[in-house]
Design an enzyme around this catalytic site. Sequence first.
Site, PDB file in Angstrom:
ATOM      1  N   ASP A 173      -1.739  37.900 -13.087  1.00 46.79           N
ATOM      2  CA  ASP A 173      -2.941  36.818 -11.776  1.00 46.79           C
ATOM      3  C   ASP A 173      -4.581  37.058 -12.500  1.00 46.79           C
ATOM      4  O   ASP A 173      -4.443  38.574 -12.046  1.00 46.79           O
ATOM      5  CB  ASP A 173      -2.404  37.659 -10.782  1.00 46.79           C
ATOM      6  CG  ASP A 173      -3.700  36.423 -10.073  1.00 46.79           C
ATOM      7  OD1 ASP A 173      -3.298  35.216  -9.809  1.00 46.79           O
ATOM      8  OD2 ASP A 173      -3.932  37.430  -8.983  1.00 46.79           O
ATOM      9  N   ARG A 206       1.058  -1.201   0.176  1.00 45.57           N
ATOM     10  CA  ARG A 206       0.368  -0.330  -0.215  1.00 45.57           C
ATOM     11  C   ARG A 206       0.930   1.408  -0.186  1.00 45.57           C
ATOM     12  O   ARG A 206       0.969   2.013  -0.322  1.00 45.57           O
ATOM     13  CB  ARG A 206      -0.889  -0.189   1.415  1.00 45.57           C
ATOM     14  CG  ARG A 206      -1.796   1.160   1.386  1.00 45.57           C
ATOM     15  CD  ARG A 206      -2.296   1.478   0.172  1.00 45.57           C
ATOM     16  NE  ARG A 206      -3.369   0.966  -0.958  1.00 45.57           N
ATOM     17  CZ  ARG A 206      -3.413   0.624  -2.111  1.00 45.57           C
ATOM     18  NH1 ARG A 206      -3.543   1.454  -2.511  1.00 45.57           N
ATOM     19  NH2 ARG A 206      -4.206  -0.617  -2.495  1.00 45.57           N
ATOM     20  N   LYS A 255       2.163  24.606  -4.246  1.00 39.85           N
ATOM     21  CA  LYS A 255       0.400  23.861  -4.230  1.00 39.85           C
ATOM     22  C   LYS A 255       0.676  21.941  -3.956  1.00 39.85           C
ATOM     23  O   LYS A 255       0.225  21.824  -5.057  1.00 39.85           O
ATOM     24  CB  LYS A 255      -0.659  24.041  -4.654  1.00 39.85           C
ATOM     25  CG  LYS A 255      -0.990  25.727  -4.600  1.00 39.85           C
ATOM     26  CD  LYS A 255      -2.359  26.128  -5.633  1.00 39.85           C
ATOM     27  CE  LYS A 255      -2.157  27.797  -5.739  1.00 39.85           C
ATOM     28  NZ  LYS A 255      -3.785  28.341  -6.158  1.00 39.85           N
ATOM     29  N   GLU A 297       4.271  39.242  -8.503  1.00 36.54           N
ATOM     30  CA  GLU A 297       2.238  39.421  -9.098  1.00 36.54           C
ATOM     31  C   GLU A 297       1.399  41.005  -9.418  1.00 36.54           C
ATOM     32  O   GLU A 297       2.064  41.875  -8.343  1.00 36.54           O
ATOM     33  CB  GLU A 297       1.920  39.011  -8.363  1.00 36.54           C
ATOM     34  CG  GLU A 297       0.227  38.379  -8.255  1.00 36.54           C
ATOM     35  CD  GLU A 297      -0.416  37.777  -7.638  1.00 36.54           C
ATOM     36  OE1 GLU A 297      -0.202  35.954  -7.861  1.00 36.54           O
ATOM     37  OE2 GLU A 297      -1.573  38.559  -6.667  1.00 36.54           O
ATOM     38  N   LYS A 355       3.917  38.842  -3.657  1.00 36.80           N
ATOM     39  CA  LYS A 355       2.300  38.473  -3.933  1.00 36.80           C
ATOM     40  C   LYS A 355       1.131  39.925  -3.432  1.00 36.80           C
ATOM     41  O   LYS A 355       2.147  40.789  -3.126  1.00 36.80           O
ATOM     42  CB  LYS A 355       1.773  37.378  -3.703  1.00 36.80           C
ATOM     43  CG  LYS A 355       2.565  36.026  -3.569  1.00 36.80           C
ATOM     44  CD  LYS A 355       1.519  35.257  -4.873  1.00 36.80           C
ATOM     45  CE  LYS A 355       0.530  34.334  -3.969  1.00 36.80           C
ATOM     46  NZ  LYS A 355      -0.036  34.179  -5.886  1.00 36.80           N
TER      47      LYS A 355
END
Length: 288
Positions: free
Chosen positions: A225, A107, A142, A204, A174
């Site tokens: 963005d 597994r 992410k 950004e 950002k």
Amino acid sequence: MTPFPTIEPLPDLIVAPVVRAALAEDLGRAGDITAQACVPADARLTADFAARRGGVVSGLSCIRLALAELDPAATFHALAVDGHVVPAGTALARVSGNARAILTAERTALNLLGRMCGIATLTQDYVDAVAGTKARITDTRKTTPGLRALEKYAVRCGGGVNHRFGLDDAILIKDNHVAACGSVGEAVRRAKAFAGHLVKVEVEVDTLVQLQEALACDPDVIMLDNFSLADLREAVVITGGRVTLEASGGVTLETVRAIAETGVDVISVGALTHSAKVLDIGLDAVGE
């Protein structure tokens, strides 16, 4: 379809701790009580890890390392290569050794292998979708906590390229950084004053006005963005190749081709790692 890439394997030093932690989580306090109850301690088994669905291979070392932790004398034979496309039914690797060890490692090996193959397969779908344009497909941060190195390796297996690996290897300004600094220009100026000579600065922007402000401060990369296609095309004209342009935000397989055709250099896709479907892979016992 993209040609097979040549992928430099991840060092065992990086993969082994992930495999070891996953095995420890699965074994718990008493080990594999099913194998202990049903399988004689000296039983032997030969089995294939086989793809139930076609896709891109990534993560074969996870099988080898999982089995080696439980049966150092076991044998592992790779029947495929990371980065290659295989049809459904392909045997990816054959293992032989202590039956309890193989069944206990199964597994953990399948979880990691299926995850990585799924990411590689989805990445190649995106890469194929922009073929013929100059745009490159890249990942984001992410990623699954603890699995970033493996997941970003899987992106490379699928023909994509990697964005920054963490907070310490590039400066990415950002919207909230901009808010804290007061303006795009001020944020970029501070970043460039802080950065070492080998550290790139990306900022950004949300509008063409911010793009002009950022350009005046000479960043290395500008992230566009959630720009419309029309604004992406205008941004390419405005910058005139002076800076790398990265398109980001809500990119899908249905929209990525049109984004690439605007002339941007890079398209970042969080879905490569946060939404990839696990490739269906199973373990099949092989008769002696």
